[in-house]
Motif scaffolding. Sequence first.
Motif, mmCIF file in Angstrom:
data_model
loop_
_atom_site.group_PDB
_atom_site.id
_atom_site.type_symbol
_atom_site.label_atom_id
_atom_site.label_comp_id
_atom_site.label_asym_id
_atom_site.label_seq_id
_atom_site.Cartn_x
_atom_site.Cartn_y
_atom_site.Cartn_z
ATOM 1 N N TRP A 7 18.413 105.179 81.087
ATOM 2 C CA TRP A 7 19.537 105.980 80.606
ATOM 3 C C TRP A 7 19.797 105.767 79.114
ATOM 4 C CZ3 TRP A 7 23.805 103.833 78.339
ATOM 5 C CH2 TRP A 7 24.014 102.457 78.531
ATOM 6 N N GLU A 8 19.467 104.561 78.610
ATOM 7 C CA GLU A 8 19.666 104.337 77.174
ATOM 8 C C GLU A 8 18.750 105.234 76.347
ATOM 9 O OE1 GLU A 8 18.663 102.011 79.302
ATOM 10 O OE2 GLU A 8 19.855 100.159 79.143
ATOM 11 N N GLU A 9 17.502 105.408 76.807
ATOM 12 C CA GLU A 9 16.559 106.247 76.088
ATOM 13 C C GLU A 9 17.037 107.703 76.079
ATOM 14 O OE1 GLU A 9 14.086 105.267 74.392
ATOM 15 O OE2 GLU A 9 13.466 103.314 75.169
ATOM 16 N N PHE A 10 17.506 108.183 77.218
ATOM 17 C CA PHE A 10 17.939 109.572 77.293
ATOM 18 C C PHE A 10 19.241 109.781 76.521
ATOM 19 C CE2 PHE A 10 15.002 109.311 80.832
ATOM 20 C CZ PHE A 10 14.341 110.519 80.754
ATOM 21 N N ALA A 11 20.127 108.781 76.530
ATOM 22 C CA ALA A 11 21.344 108.893 75.729
ATOM 23 C C ALA A 11 21.013 108.941 74.242
ATOM 24 C CB ALA A 11 22.286 107.719 76.035
ATOM 25 N N LEU A 12 20.059 108.097 73.815
ATOM 26 C CA LEU A 12 19.637 108.115 72.419
ATOM 27 C C LEU A 12 18.954 109.429 72.078
ATOM 28 C CD1 LEU A 12 19.418 106.603 69.753
ATOM 29 C CD2 LEU A 12 17.299 105.548 70.593
ATOM 30 N N TYR A 13 18.180 109.953 73.024
ATOM 31 C CA TYR A 13 17.537 111.263 72.817
ATOM 32 C C TYR A 13 18.585 112.347 72.577
ATOM 33 C CZ TYR A 13 15.638 115.773 74.224
ATOM 34 O OH TYR A 13 15.315 117.105 74.272
ATOM 35 N N LEU A 14 19.621 112.386 73.418
ATOM 36 C CA LEU A 14 20.661 113.400 73.267
ATOM 37 C C LEU A 14 21.388 113.250 71.935
ATOM 38 C CD1 LEU A 14 22.154 113.428 76.880
ATOM 39 C CD2 LEU A 14 20.713 115.191 75.832
ATOM 40 N N LEU A 15 21.654 112.011 71.545
ATOM 41 C CA LEU A 15 22.319 111.773 70.261
ATOM 42 C C LEU A 15 21.431 112.217 69.097
ATOM 43 C CD1 LEU A 15 24.685 110.619 68.662
ATOM 44 C CD2 LEU A 15 23.572 108.373 68.791
ATOM 45 N N ALA A 16 20.149 111.854 69.152
ATOM 46 C CA ALA A 16 19.224 112.248 68.084
ATOM 47 C C ALA A 16 19.060 113.757 68.041
ATOM 48 C CB ALA A 16 17.869 111.568 68.289
ATOM 49 N N ARG A 17 18.972 114.364 69.198
ATOM 50 C CA ARG A 17 18.798 115.822 69.245
ATOM 51 C C ARG A 17 20.031 116.539 68.703
ATOM 52 N NH1 ARG A 17 18.279 120.733 71.472
ATOM 53 N NH2 ARG A 17 16.195 121.419 72.084
ATOM 54 N N LEU A 18 21.210 116.014 69.041
ATOM 55 C CA LEU A 18 22.441 116.625 68.542
ATOM 56 C C LEU A 18 22.540 116.491 67.023
ATOM 57 C CD1 LEU A 18 25.162 117.974 69.213
ATOM 58 C CD2 LEU A 18 26.120 115.677 69.470
ATOM 59 N N PHE A 45 11.350 120.329 68.760
ATOM 60 C CA PHE A 45 12.301 119.812 69.742
ATOM 61 C C PHE A 45 11.721 119.797 71.148
ATOM 62 C CE2 PHE A 45 15.767 120.767 66.612
ATOM 63 C CZ PHE A 45 16.268 119.474 66.563
ATOM 64 N N ARG A 46 10.879 120.790 71.476
ATOM 65 C CA ARG A 46 10.293 120.757 72.816
ATOM 66 C C ARG A 46 9.233 119.682 72.924
ATOM 67 N NH1 ARG A 46 11.302 124.494 76.463
ATOM 68 N NH2 ARG A 46 13.219 124.432 75.218
ATOM 69 N N TYR A 47 8.443 119.481 71.873
ATOM 70 C CA TYR A 47 7.502 118.363 71.890
ATOM 71 C C TYR A 47 8.249 117.032 71.982
ATOM 72 C CZ TYR A 47 2.877 120.394 71.044
ATOM 73 O OH TYR A 47 1.668 121.042 71.185
ATOM 74 N N TYR A 48 9.398 116.952 71.331
ATOM 75 C CA TYR A 48 10.184 115.716 71.374
ATOM 76 C C TYR A 48 10.542 115.353 72.800
ATOM 77 C CZ TYR A 48 13.995 112.440 70.214
ATOM 78 O OH TYR A 48 14.810 111.334 70.114
ATOM 79 N N SER A 49 11.045 116.314 73.572
ATOM 80 C CA SER A 49 11.413 116.031 74.963
ATOM 81 C C SER A 49 10.184 115.710 75.810
ATOM 82 C CB SER A 49 12.178 117.222 75.553
ATOM 83 O OG SER A 49 11.371 118.385 75.586
ATOM 84 N N LEU A 50 9.077 116.403 75.555
ATOM 85 C CA LEU A 50 7.865 116.154 76.341
ATOM 86 C C LEU A 50 7.309 114.755 76.080
ATOM 87 C CD1 LEU A 50 6.064 119.609 75.946
ATOM 88 C CD2 LEU A 50 7.152 118.707 78.011
ATOM 89 N N PHE A 51 7.317 114.329 74.828
ATOM 90 C CA PHE A 51 6.788 113.004 74.520
ATOM 91 C C PHE A 51 7.709 111.904 75.049
ATOM 92 C CE2 PHE A 51 3.796 114.966 71.557
ATOM 93 C CZ PHE A 51 2.691 114.165 71.764
ATOM 94 N N LEU A 52 9.021 112.110 74.977
ATOM 95 C CA LEU A 52 9.914 111.102 75.546
ATOM 96 C C LEU A 52 9.702 110.984 77.042
ATOM 97 C CD1 LEU A 52 12.257 109.108 75.386
ATOM 98 C CD2 LEU A 52 13.820 111.055 75.685
ATOM 99 N N LEU A 53 9.611 112.130 77.731
ATOM 100 C CA LEU A 53 9.410 112.098 79.177
ATOM 101 C C LEU A 53 8.099 111.398 79.523
ATOM 102 C CD1 LEU A 53 10.490 113.016 81.938
ATOM 103 C CD2 LEU A 53 9.207 115.146 81.644
ATOM 104 N N GLY A 54 7.042 111.690 78.774
ATOM 105 C CA GLY A 54 5.759 111.042 79.047
ATOM 106 C C GLY A 54 5.769 109.560 78.757
#
Length: 360
Positions: free
Chosen positions: A227-238, A316-325
């Motif tokens: 959850w920390e990674e996804f929270a940081l992802y949302l913050l960075a994306r925002l 931004f779409r590559y960002y989500s794909l690489f985080l998920l992977g």
Amino acid sequence: MSWHAIDALDDARASTADLLLPFDLGTWLRLALLAVFVGAGASSASVNVNAGGAVTPGLPGASVEFPFGELPLPTPETLPDVGTLAFGVAAVVAALLALALAFWLVSAALEFVFVTGLVDPPVRIRAPFRAQFGNGLRLWAFEACVGLLALLVVGVPAALVVLGGVAVGPGLLLALLPVLLVGVGVAFLVALVLRLSTDFVVPTMLAEDCGVLDGWRRVLPTMRAEWEEFALYLLARLTLGALVGALVAAGALFLAVLVALPFAVLGGAVLFAFSASGPGALPLLAWALLALVGACYLLAVAAASAVLLVPVVTFFRYYSLFLLGRVDEGLDLVGATRATDGDADGEDGGGAGTGGPAVR
């Protein structure tokens, strides 16, 4: 400690450059079309059209003077009956609603087409759209259910308050305040669910060949564990979204001014041609041609803005794909696991890059 949500930024940048460079017109045009439907928060522009003319107030039968003639104002005798007017309004609303729903459905299907193109370039549209239309329909139905549920959660209490006999005034506003606060919270949750669905459930559906709910069941344990990674992802994306959005808005404004020059010349030529034919008001044909020039200008600005959005939506779409992977090897569609191994080798002195997008 290395954060995957930070490392994935560099992976996304490298893969975006690999996909978009060297420049290929076909790839950019297809991505620009996708950006229209799956765009990362494109800005909208309003156009104010002012038709000159003087309105003669007062008696029925007054007229509005346009440059191409006089149009009589409607009188009670010339207005359609209530039933016809209501039917016309309902037909227009139904047509607009149908167009909005069709655009929504196409957008949902193109989410999968977009991911497919990034994972397995070159980017294609028609064949993947036919193959992914079923997934798009499932995503559309899920989003519609989420929106309907949110509407019921907020709308039912609001209707009870309004229909509960509270007089219009400060008391009604005070009674609606809790509903408004709930509405803000519900809107935030809906935006979060839809964002996570687009960024992580869509690639999960492609990786696991499953539906939306099964995709959520597959990826939700990963979200909870990391959850920390996804929270940081949302913050960075925002944060990046706000910065990039400002740059895109400035770029779109510059393009609007730049593209306006040839259309201004063309419009001036139309005015000169009809004004040279003799004094007097411009004929209807001249105004029709000017309207056509204006419509073409707006279309050109929209197309240029879509091209401007291509690197943004791709990154931004590559960002989500690489985080998920990176956080879940089983959902790695872009070779993020290799990138993680390369980072580890780099720390040991080996050094390895992402190498561009890869297919599982």
